[in-house]
Design a protein around this motif. Structure first.
Motif, mmCIF file in Angstrom:
data_model
loop_
_atom_site.group_PDB
_atom_site.id
_atom_site.type_symbol
_atom_site.label_atom_id
_atom_site.label_comp_id
_atom_site.label_asym_id
_atom_site.label_seq_id
_atom_site.Cartn_x
_atom_site.Cartn_y
_atom_site.Cartn_z
ATOM 1 N N ASP A 178 -27.263 43.322 26.302
ATOM 2 C CA ASP A 178 -27.059 41.892 26.517
ATOM 3 C C ASP A 178 -26.996 41.156 25.174
ATOM 4 O O ASP A 178 -26.151 40.284 24.966
ATOM 5 N N PHE A 179 -27.891 41.519 24.258
ATOM 6 C CA PHE A 179 -27.899 40.896 22.923
ATOM 7 C C PHE A 179 -26.583 41.184 22.204
ATOM 8 O O PHE A 179 -25.982 40.286 21.583
ATOM 9 N N ALA A 180 -26.123 42.419 22.268
ATOM 10 C CA ALA A 180 -24.894 42.811 21.575
ATOM 11 C C ALA A 180 -23.667 42.119 22.164
ATOM 12 O O ALA A 180 -22.778 41.670 21.421
ATOM 13 N N PRO B 181 -19.955 42.228 32.909
ATOM 14 C CA PRO B 181 -19.234 41.171 33.626
ATOM 15 C C PRO B 181 -19.686 39.758 33.274
ATOM 16 O O PRO B 181 -18.915 38.801 33.439
ATOM 17 N N ARG B 182 -20.914 39.590 32.783
ATOM 18 C CA ARG B 182 -21.397 38.267 32.386
ATOM 19 C C ARG B 182 -20.779 37.814 31.068
ATOM 20 O O ARG B 182 -20.926 36.647 30.678
ATOM 21 N N HIS B 183 -20.127 38.730 30.395
ATOM 22 C CA HIS B 183 -19.455 38.423 29.114
ATOM 23 C C HIS B 183 -18.022 38.942 29.213
ATOM 24 O O HIS B 183 -17.575 39.749 28.393
ATOM 25 N N ALA B 184 -17.316 38.455 30.207
ATOM 26 C CA ALA B 184 -15.999 38.996 30.541
ATOM 27 C C ALA B 184 -14.979 38.839 29.418
ATOM 28 O O ALA B 184 -13.988 39.580 29.363
ATOM 29 N N ALA B 185 -15.190 37.888 28.533
ATOM 30 C CA ALA B 185 -14.219 37.659 27.461
ATOM 31 C C ALA B 185 -14.306 38.713 26.360
ATOM 32 O O ALA B 185 -13.412 38.797 25.512
ATOM 33 N N VAL B 186 -15.363 39.520 26.375
ATOM 34 C CA VAL B 186 -15.568 40.506 25.308
ATOM 35 C C VAL B 186 -14.862 41.814 25.654
ATOM 36 O O VAL B 186 -15.061 42.378 26.728
ATOM 37 N N SER B 187 -14.045 42.289 24.733
ATOM 38 C CA SER B 187 -13.407 43.595 24.879
ATOM 39 C C SER B 187 -14.423 44.675 24.527
ATOM 40 O O SER B 187 -15.025 44.633 23.449
ATOM 41 N N VAL B 188 -14.625 45.641 25.439
ATOM 42 C CA VAL B 188 -15.643 46.665 25.251
ATOM 43 C C VAL B 188 -14.996 48.037 25.101
ATOM 44 O O VAL B 188 -14.190 48.454 25.932
#
Length: 291
Positions: free
Chosen positions: A169-171, A225-232
């Protein structure tokens, strides 16, 4: 609302670099920055009368350190709310206590000891704060490109999926604030590959690789999913965890690891992977407690 960011300052070049980095991080988070200078010598100096030119050198130096750091922070980000504190106690003790009310604590990778000119390698204040702080601890180290966000990448090390939530979550939040990619890394080892001239059976390798990929998916499933804008990007890597994380740190702006603290005869201790990245990472490191 996020809590303030705290940065430890002691007048060394490394701590001033940490102040610069902390200013940028506070601006990204939209939180105030508090600069903390702590020295056990203060408890002795404060009992001595000191007026005008007769003031002790230690007192003059003490007053200069936070003022210098605050001025530097205001120059870098004029709109940022910056405060400072001078605390008469051991630096690690002070920062650990203050971490209870902070969103995170930032420290440099080296600093000055209580004796003028004595430089202490990471292993004293920074390690102690990382091992005991209630909040995440960010150690500012590495090359300029890594510290300045030149790679647009945050990396996170994942061991056991059920213990990774806080670090993940932090990352993800750090990557989101930076507009960066997240690289999630899990290292695995196949016992058959650890012996001389090991058999290279495809099914054995495939089994361990698949299990590692499943751990990554499990660790990310509920949080990503709570940080959907981040490419993982998911990387299941064969080898030692410390080697995999140090390798990814060379092209990262921040490396995030969970703090698996262990109780020993000398108190709380960080694991060997934490020690390896804190001492040798090519980029800043965030240690996030999960116990």
């Amino acid at each position: 609302m996020e809590r303030e960011l705290i940065v430890g300052a002691d007048g060394s070049e490394e701590s001033l670099s940490a102040v610069d980095w902390a200013v940028d991080e506070a601006v990204r988070r939209g939180v105030p920055l508090r600069i903390v200078y702590a020295s056990a010598w203060e408890r002795y100096e404060e009992h001595k009368p000191s007026f005008g030119i007769h003031r002790g050198r230690a007192r003059t130096y003490t007053e200069h350190i936070p003022a210098q750091a605050v001025a530097r922070a205001h120059t870098r980000a004029p709109a940022l709310k910056v405060t400072s504190d001078v605390l008469a106690e051991d630096p690690a003790t002070a920062l650990v206590r203050e971490s209870a009310g902070a969103g995170a604590v930032v420290v440099g990778c080296r600093g000055r000891g209580e004796l003028a000119g004595l430089l202490l390698l990471l292993g004293s204040v920074s390690l102690s704060v990382a091992a005991h702080a209630v909040s995440p601890v960010m150690v500012v180290r590495g090359g300029r490109q890594n510290r300045d966000g030149g790679f647009q990448r945050v990396a996170v090390g994942i061991d056991e999926a059920d213990e990774a939530a806080a670090a993940v979550d932090f990352a993800l939040r750090a990557a989101e604030l930076r507009g960066a990619e997240l690289r999630a890394v899990h290292a695995w080892r196949c016992p058959a590959h650890q012996v001389p001239e090991p058999p290279r059976a495809a099914d054995a390798t495939d089994f361990h690789q698949t299990r590692a990929e499943m751990r990554l998916d499990e660790a990310l499933r509920a949080i990503a999913p709570r940080h959907a804008a981040v490419s993982v990007r998911r990387d299941a890597v064969e080898g030692l965890a410390r080697a995999a994380l140090l390798d990814v740190s060379t092209t990262a702006d921040l490396l995030v690891v969970g703090a698996r603290r262990r109780k020993g005869h000398i108190g709380m201790q960080l694991g060997p992977v934490n020690h390896a990245v804190l001492h040798h990472s090519a980029c800043p490191v965030a240690v996030v407690p999960h116990d």
